[in-house]
Write a protein that holds these residues in place. Sequence first.
Motif, mmCIF file in Angstrom:
data_model
loop_
_atom_site.group_PDB
_atom_site.id
_atom_site.type_symbol
_atom_site.label_atom_id
_atom_site.label_comp_id
_atom_site.label_asym_id
_atom_site.label_seq_id
_atom_site.Cartn_x
_atom_site.Cartn_y
_atom_site.Cartn_z
ATOM 1 N N GLU A 81 0.830 -1.195 0.000
ATOM 2 C CA GLU A 81 0.000 0.000 0.000
ATOM 3 C C GLU A 81 0.870 1.252 0.000
ATOM 4 O OE1 GLU A 81 -3.000 0.175 2.958
ATOM 5 O OE2 GLU A 81 -4.259 -1.331 1.987
ATOM 6 N N VAL A 82 0.457 2.212 -0.831
ATOM 7 C CA VAL A 82 1.167 3.481 -0.936
ATOM 8 C C VAL A 82 0.151 4.609 -0.767
ATOM 9 C CG1 VAL A 82 2.628 4.960 -2.375
ATOM 10 C CG2 VAL A 82 2.808 2.460 -2.550
ATOM 11 N N LYS A 83 0.476 5.613 0.028
ATOM 12 C CA LYS A 83 -0.443 6.722 0.272
ATOM 13 C C LYS A 83 -0.628 7.557 -0.987
ATOM 14 C CE LYS A 83 -1.404 10.441 3.572
ATOM 15 N NZ LYS A 83 -2.740 9.900 3.871
ATOM 16 N N ALA B 259 -11.731 8.257 1.171
ATOM 17 C CA ALA B 259 -11.516 8.261 2.620
ATOM 18 C C ALA B 259 -10.266 7.463 2.997
ATOM 19 C CB ALA B 259 -12.738 7.700 3.329
ATOM 20 N N HIS B 260 -10.005 6.364 2.276
ATOM 21 C CA HIS B 260 -8.862 5.496 2.604
ATOM 22 C C HIS B 260 -7.532 6.169 2.247
ATOM 23 C CE1 HIS B 260 -6.985 1.665 3.535
ATOM 24 N NE2 HIS B 260 -6.308 1.738 2.408
ATOM 25 N N GLU B 261 -7.490 6.818 1.066
ATOM 26 C CA GLU B 261 -6.319 7.562 0.581
ATOM 27 C C GLU B 261 -5.069 6.699 0.424
ATOM 28 O OE1 GLU B 261 -5.560 11.109 2.799
ATOM 29 O OE2 GLU B 261 -7.210 12.189 1.858
ATOM 30 N N PHE B 262 -5.259 5.428 0.074
ATOM 31 C CA PHE B 262 -4.128 4.550 -0.214
ATOM 32 C C PHE B 262 -4.412 3.782 -1.499
ATOM 33 C CE2 PHE B 262 -2.926 5.289 4.152
ATOM 34 C CZ PHE B 262 -1.548 5.115 4.157
ATOM 35 N N LYS B 263 -3.342 3.491 -2.235
ATOM 36 C CA LYS B 263 -3.463 2.649 -3.420
ATOM 37 C C LYS B 263 -2.616 1.395 -3.216
ATOM 38 C CE LYS B 263 0.262 5.223 -5.753
ATOM 39 N NZ LYS B 263 0.623 6.042 -6.921
ATOM 40 N N GLU B 264 -2.981 0.316 -3.932
ATOM 41 C CA GLU B 264 -2.251 -0.946 -3.842
ATOM 42 C C GLU B 264 -1.319 -1.095 -5.038
ATOM 43 O OE1 GLU B 264 -5.155 -4.040 -3.610
ATOM 44 O OE2 GLU B 264 -5.339 -3.891 -1.434
ATOM 45 N N ILE C 165 4.856 -2.587 -11.944
ATOM 46 C CA ILE C 165 4.014 -2.505 -10.747
ATOM 47 C C ILE C 165 2.723 -1.795 -11.147
ATOM 48 C CG2 ILE C 165 3.757 -1.618 -8.404
ATOM 49 C CD1 ILE C 165 6.751 -1.794 -8.067
ATOM 50 N N ILE C 166 1.599 -2.452 -10.939
ATOM 51 C CA ILE C 166 0.287 -1.901 -11.280
ATOM 52 C C ILE C 166 -0.344 -1.333 -10.013
ATOM 53 C CG2 ILE C 166 -2.004 -2.425 -12.208
ATOM 54 C CD1 ILE C 166 -0.585 -4.879 -13.604
ATOM 55 N N PHE C 167 -0.749 -0.080 -10.085
ATOM 56 C CA PHE C 167 -1.386 0.559 -8.938
ATOM 57 C C PHE C 167 -2.889 0.675 -9.169
ATOM 58 C CE2 PHE C 167 2.983 2.210 -8.489
ATOM 59 C CZ PHE C 167 3.209 1.877 -7.168
ATOM 60 N N LYS C 168 -3.658 0.303 -8.178
ATOM 61 C CA LYS C 168 -5.108 0.425 -8.217
ATOM 62 C C LYS C 168 -5.594 0.949 -6.877
ATOM 63 C CE LYS C 168 -7.577 -3.250 -7.274
ATOM 64 N NZ LYS C 168 -7.764 -3.058 -5.825
ATOM 65 N N PRO C 169 -6.762 1.619 -6.844
ATOM 66 C CA PRO C 169 -7.312 2.049 -5.558
ATOM 67 C C PRO C 169 -7.594 0.840 -4.667
ATOM 68 C CG PRO C 169 -8.426 3.136 -7.385
ATOM 69 C CD PRO C 169 -7.582 2.070 -7.971
ATOM 70 N N LYS C 170 -7.687 1.065 -3.397
ATOM 71 C CA LYS C 170 -7.881 -0.022 -2.434
ATOM 72 C C LYS C 170 -9.137 -0.832 -2.730
ATOM 73 C CE LYS C 170 -7.545 -2.367 1.439
ATOM 74 N NZ LYS C 170 -6.517 -3.394 1.648
ATOM 75 N N TYR C 171 -10.230 -0.161 -3.064
ATOM 76 C CA TYR C 171 -11.509 -0.859 -3.198
ATOM 77 C C TYR C 171 -11.950 -1.053 -4.649
ATOM 78 C CZ TYR C 171 -11.705 0.051 1.783
ATOM 79 O OH TYR C 171 -11.397 0.085 3.126
#
Length: 210
Positions: free
Chosen positions: A60-62, A134-139, A186-192
């Motif tokens: 997880e990255v902010k 609200a979470h403000e993190f990506k995977e 590295i693929i980044f996607k929102p948490k949800y």
Amino acid sequence: EFKMNFKDYGSVKVGDRVVMEKAPKSTFTLSVKTIETRDDETVRVEEQIGQRYVKTQVKEVKFNQKDKEALKRAFQSDLKLKILWMTPFVLIAISLVTSGYWGVLVIMFPLILVPLNQLRLLIKRVNLYRKDQAHEFKEGITAMVEDKVTITSNRASGKNMLKTTWGNISVSTELYDKLEQGDKIIIFKPKYDKKPMSLLGLDKQEYYLV
């Protein structure tokens, strides 16, 4: 992916290098000729090497400011698309009600299910967007480029697709040209949300997909 008859399908195996003649419209394979074949042991070893190479890691990255803007763009794009799908059906229903054609509306009830389903998906999408905000993190998900495919159509512009160990991703022409088969990304996607929002290549530069 190529369509072919059972005889041609049975004549090739994983790892073979082949030449195929394909019908332009139906995409059916007219002929298949194997020009190089590899034994099962070679293929098995290469698959094992590939599996070790792309050992999946999720971190997880902010969110930074660009991430927040990309998240908003993706949400607005989905919002416009769903409203576009809903509008014609809603206008037809309103027109029938104001004209007093309730009977026709009852007969066309299955048609009303389309905007209702889009409304359900719209509410779900809004909830996902709020949760990601609200979470403000990506995977960040480690993957490898398995193949590159350009899809062209007479009705739409071409689409550049990357087939990765994580899944298929539509990318810009610039990013498509920079990445090659076997590259680690590295693929980044929102948490949800399940849709990817950005991609980090070997050059350590992050490319946004929305």
